[in-house]
Design a protein around this motif. Structure first.
Motif, short mmCIF file in Angstrom:
data_model
loop_
_atom_site.label_atom_id
_atom_site.label_comp_id
_atom_site.label_asym_id
_atom_site.label_seq_id
_atom_site.Cartn_x
_atom_site.Cartn_y
_atom_site.Cartn_z
N LEU A 127 0.16 8.06 -5.79
CA LEU A 127 0.76 8.70 -6.95
C LEU A 127 0.43 7.84 -8.16
CD1 LEU A 127 3.34 9.27 -4.61
CD2 LEU A 127 3.59 10.88 -6.45
N GLN A 166 -4.38 15.61 1.62
CA GLN A 166 -3.31 14.68 1.97
C GLN A 166 -3.06 13.76 0.78
OE1 GLN A 166 -4.43 12.01 5.15
NE2 GLN A 166 -2.36 12.10 5.98
N VAL A 167 -1.79 13.48 0.50
CA VAL A 167 -1.44 12.58 -0.60
C VAL A 167 -1.88 11.17 -0.24
CG1 VAL A 167 0.44 11.61 -1.98
CG2 VAL A 167 0.57 14.00 -1.24
N LEU A 218 0.06 13.49 -8.40
CA LEU A 218 -0.28 13.32 -6.99
C LEU A 218 -1.80 13.16 -6.88
CD1 LEU A 218 1.63 16.16 -5.08
CD2 LEU A 218 2.07 13.72 -4.94
N VAL A 222 -0.69 18.60 1.71
CA VAL A 222 -0.47 19.42 0.52
C VAL A 222 -1.12 20.78 0.75
CG1 VAL A 222 -0.80 19.63 -1.97
CG2 VAL A 222 -0.45 17.36 -0.95
N TRP A 234 8.61 7.27 -3.61
CA TRP A 234 7.19 7.63 -3.67
C TRP A 234 6.48 7.28 -2.38
CZ3 TRP A 234 4.27 6.42 -8.82
CH2 TRP A 234 4.65 7.36 -9.78
N VAL A 268 -4.64 13.60 -4.27
CA VAL A 268 -4.80 14.30 -2.99
C VAL A 268 -6.25 14.23 -2.55
CG1 VAL A 268 -4.53 16.53 -1.83
CG2 VAL A 268 -2.89 15.84 -3.59
N ASN A 323 -11.17 13.29 -5.34
CA ASN A 323 -9.74 13.52 -5.18
C ASN A 323 -9.30 14.66 -6.09
OD1 ASN A 323 -9.37 11.37 -3.38
ND2 ASN A 323 -9.15 9.92 -5.04
#
Length: 177
Positions: free
Chosen positions: A129, A125-126, A138, A115, A107, A140, A151
């Motif tokens: 998790l 962007q991640v 995810l 993404v 992870w 993001v 997010n």
């Protein structure tokens, strides 16, 4: 006197958190962040990090306690001494993790990946998790869209939603709007 060496790992990874002391004989509660909770004990020795101070510890014993664990650290025999570790992060060196096969990842590897959806639209962007009962998610963050401060949560369901994870380009392609 506590005989604990002070150093830090070369490549650190948080695998748990230290809770409150348990009893009077030096036991303390820990919370494992590993997928299978008991796997945390496969990565010994640990480092505790609290207030920017690193301490390498060695376990004398551990037991399952409720949904977590209690541990006994070598050379610590009383509650007052072990209480100093409460709220420490439990950290290992990433080199302690098993070597992965081609196209496998941990992870932490996909944090900061870009993404995009299958229409080539940048989603963000991640940043993290999240594990849930039914599937992982995810988290993001779209840093380019100044108006959107929320997010985006994308279910981590391979083949249905997660189409491809490109480890070399650090991109995740998803079916998502």
């Amino acid at each position: 006197m506590i005989n604990i060496s002070i150093k830090k790992p070369k490549k650190s990874l948080i695998v748990g958190k230290v809770g409150k002391s348990y009893g009077i004989l030096g036991w303390i509660t820990i919370f494992s962040f590993t997928e299978k909770k008991e796997k945390i004990f496969d990565y010994l020795p640990w480092f505790f990090l609290k207030d920017n101070k690193w301490i390498q510890i060695y376990l004398k014993n551990w037991k399952k306690y409720n949904k977590n664990f209690i541990i006994l650290i070598k050379n610590i025999y009383d509650r007052s001494t072990v209480m100093q570790f409460t709220n420490s992060d439990i950290i290992i060196d990433k080199n302690q993790l098993p070597f992965l096969k081609k196209n496998e990842y941990y992870w932490y590897d996909i944090i900061n990946y870009q993404v995009i959806n299958t229409n080539q639209i940048y989603l963000g962007q991640v940043t993290d998790l999240l594990r849930t009962k039914y599937n992982d998610i995810l988290i993001v963050k779209n840093k380019k869209n100044k108006n959107n401060h929320q997010n985006t949560l994308i279910p981590f369901i391979e083949k249905k939603i997660i189409k491809k994870i490109d480890l070399s380009k650090k991109i995740i392609i998803v079916i998502w709007n």
